[in-house]
Design a protein around this motif. Structure first.
Motif, mmCIF file in Angstrom:
data_model
loop_
_atom_site.group_PDB
_atom_site.id
_atom_site.type_symbol
_atom_site.label_atom_id
_atom_site.label_comp_id
_atom_site.label_asym_id
_atom_site.label_seq_id
_atom_site.Cartn_x
_atom_site.Cartn_y
_atom_site.Cartn_z
ATOM 1 N N THR A 4 40.381 78.054 -27.735
ATOM 2 C CA THR A 4 39.916 79.428 -27.788
ATOM 3 C C THR A 4 40.735 80.231 -26.790
ATOM 4 O OG1 THR A 4 37.686 78.682 -28.290
ATOM 5 C CG2 THR A 4 37.917 80.935 -27.503
ATOM 6 N N TYR A 5 41.333 81.325 -27.256
ATOM 7 C CA TYR A 5 42.128 82.186 -26.383
ATOM 8 C C TYR A 5 41.204 82.906 -25.413
ATOM 9 C CZ TYR A 5 45.013 85.984 -24.706
ATOM 10 O OH TYR A 5 45.673 86.870 -23.897
ATOM 11 N N ARG A 6 41.630 82.995 -24.167
ATOM 12 C CA ARG A 6 40.866 83.713 -23.142
ATOM 13 C C ARG A 6 41.845 84.487 -22.278
ATOM 14 N NH1 ARG A 6 36.833 80.992 -18.745
ATOM 15 N NH2 ARG A 6 36.407 82.865 -17.562
ATOM 16 N N ASP A 7 41.627 85.779 -22.171
ATOM 17 C CA ASP A 7 42.460 86.623 -21.320
ATOM 18 C C ASP A 7 41.938 86.511 -19.892
ATOM 19 O OD1 ASP A 7 43.977 88.513 -20.044
ATOM 20 O OD2 ASP A 7 43.568 90.111 -21.495
ATOM 21 N N ILE A 8 42.581 85.673 -19.084
ATOM 22 C CA ILE A 8 42.071 85.443 -17.731
ATOM 23 C C ILE A 8 42.369 86.589 -16.777
ATOM 24 C CG2 ILE A 8 42.031 82.932 -17.943
ATOM 25 C CD1 ILE A 8 44.637 82.834 -16.372
ATOM 26 N N LYS A 9 43.153 87.558 -17.228
ATOM 27 C CA LYS A 9 43.352 88.762 -16.411
ATOM 28 C C LYS A 9 42.089 89.606 -16.413
ATOM 29 C CE LYS A 9 48.291 89.168 -17.229
ATOM 30 N NZ LYS A 9 49.344 89.983 -17.848
ATOM 31 N N LYS A 10 41.346 89.541 -17.495
ATOM 32 C CA LYS A 10 40.112 90.336 -17.602
ATOM 33 C C LYS A 10 38.885 89.562 -17.152
ATOM 34 C CE LYS A 10 41.866 93.151 -21.351
ATOM 35 N NZ LYS A 10 41.732 93.541 -22.743
ATOM 36 N N GLU A 55 39.412 72.279 -2.816
ATOM 37 C CA GLU A 55 39.115 73.505 -2.067
ATOM 38 C C GLU A 55 40.112 74.614 -2.428
ATOM 39 O OE1 GLU A 55 40.694 73.192 2.338
ATOM 40 O OE2 GLU A 55 39.812 71.294 1.684
ATOM 41 N N MET A 56 41.281 74.228 -2.927
ATOM 42 C CA MET A 56 42.249 75.224 -3.377
ATOM 43 C C MET A 56 41.756 75.956 -4.617
ATOM 44 S SD MET A 56 44.671 75.407 -1.240
ATOM 45 C CE MET A 56 45.948 76.315 -2.067
ATOM 46 N N LEU A 57 40.800 75.365 -5.317
ATOM 47 C CA LEU A 57 40.238 76.026 -6.490
ATOM 48 C C LEU A 57 39.533 77.318 -6.100
ATOM 49 C CD1 LEU A 57 38.960 72.892 -8.391
ATOM 50 C CD2 LEU A 57 40.895 74.330 -9.008
ATOM 51 N N ASP A 58 39.000 77.377 -4.885
ATOM 52 C CA ASP A 58 38.394 78.622 -4.398
ATOM 53 C C ASP A 58 39.429 79.744 -4.410
ATOM 54 O OD1 ASP A 58 35.804 77.685 -3.901
ATOM 55 O OD2 ASP A 58 36.375 76.948 -1.919
ATOM 56 N N LEU A 59 40.630 79.427 -3.977
ATOM 57 C CA LEU A 59 41.701 80.407 -3.950
ATOM 58 C C LEU A 59 42.083 80.843 -5.363
ATOM 59 C CD1 LEU A 59 43.682 81.990 -2.237
ATOM 60 C CD2 LEU A 59 45.195 80.019 -2.281
ATOM 61 N N LEU A 60 42.100 79.902 -6.282
ATOM 62 C CA LEU A 60 42.436 80.234 -7.662
ATOM 63 C C LEU A 60 41.399 81.149 -8.297
ATOM 64 C CD1 LEU A 60 43.734 76.865 -9.091
ATOM 65 C CD2 LEU A 60 44.988 78.997 -8.988
ATOM 66 N N CYS A 61 40.202 81.134 -7.805
ATOM 67 C CA CYS A 61 39.127 81.953 -8.370
ATOM 68 C C CYS A 61 39.200 83.411 -7.910
ATOM 69 C CB CYS A 61 37.761 81.394 -7.995
ATOM 70 S SG CYS A 61 37.427 79.803 -8.710
ATOM 71 N N THR A 62 40.026 83.691 -6.923
ATOM 72 C CA THR A 62 40.130 85.057 -6.436
ATOM 73 C C THR A 62 40.984 85.893 -7.377
ATOM 74 O OG1 THR A 62 42.074 84.642 -5.089
ATOM 75 C CG2 THR A 62 39.934 84.294 -4.042
ATOM 76 N N GLU A 63 40.754 87.160 -7.360
ATOM 77 C CA GLU A 63 41.459 88.071 -8.252
ATOM 78 C C GLU A 63 42.952 88.132 -7.955
ATOM 79 O OE1 GLU A 63 41.223 92.752 -9.470
ATOM 80 O OE2 GLU A 63 39.419 91.726 -8.843
ATOM 81 N N GLY A 64 43.333 87.933 -6.715
ATOM 82 C CA GLY A 64 44.724 88.051 -6.336
ATOM 83 C C GLY A 64 45.603 86.871 -6.675
ATOM 84 N N MET A 65 45.007 85.742 -7.085
ATOM 85 C CA MET A 65 45.793 84.556 -7.356
ATOM 86 C C MET A 65 45.698 84.178 -8.826
ATOM 87 S SD MET A 65 47.858 82.289 -6.378
ATOM 88 C CE MET A 65 47.896 82.687 -4.656
ATOM 89 N N PRO A 66 46.684 84.583 -9.588
ATOM 90 C CA PRO A 66 46.666 84.251 -11.013
ATOM 91 C C PRO A 66 46.757 82.762 -11.299
ATOM 92 C CG PRO A 66 48.248 85.973 -10.539
ATOM 93 C CD PRO A 66 47.793 85.417 -9.222
ATOM 94 N N VAL A 67 46.016 82.357 -12.264
ATOM 95 C CA VAL A 67 46.016 80.977 -12.736
ATOM 96 C C VAL A 67 47.009 80.884 -13.864
ATOM 97 C CG1 VAL A 67 44.612 79.172 -13.799
ATOM 98 C CG2 VAL A 67 43.581 80.761 -12.157
ATOM 99 N N LYS A 68 47.690 79.786 -13.951
ATOM 100 C CA LYS A 68 48.604 79.567 -15.081
ATOM 101 C C LYS A 68 47.831 79.212 -16.315
ATOM 102 C CE LYS A 68 52.709 77.498 -13.420
ATOM 103 N NZ LYS A 68 53.619 76.423 -13.488
#
Length: 68
Positions: A4-10, A55-68
């Motif tokens: 399922t496509y998900r726009d993770i920017k939104k 614990e790095m997953l916390d950082l990935l959850c922030t708006e400033g750190m895009p997930v691949k």
């Protein structure tokens, strides 16, 4: 395999979602980070990620750190 496509920017994934994806993926955590963004370089994450785990997953959850 269906997906399922998900726009993770939104809609950023939350920590629980990322933890589940990480556990199921069987890939290194560094593959989840978009290494081409300025914040990745500014925070010197290339050197920090190998020493950290979920614990790095916390950082990935922030708006400033895009997930691949």
């Amino acid at each position: 395999m269906a997906y399922t496509y998900r726009d993770i920017k939104k809609g950023h994934p939350n920590k629980e979602e990322l933890c589940e994806l990480y556990r199921r993926s069987d890939v290194p955590l560094k593959r989840f980070f978009n290494t081409s963004v300025q914040l990745y370089r500014f925070m010197h994450l290339k050197n920090r990620i190998p020493k950290m785990d979920e614990e790095m997953l916390d950082l990935l959850c922030t708006e400033g750190m895009p997930v691949k």
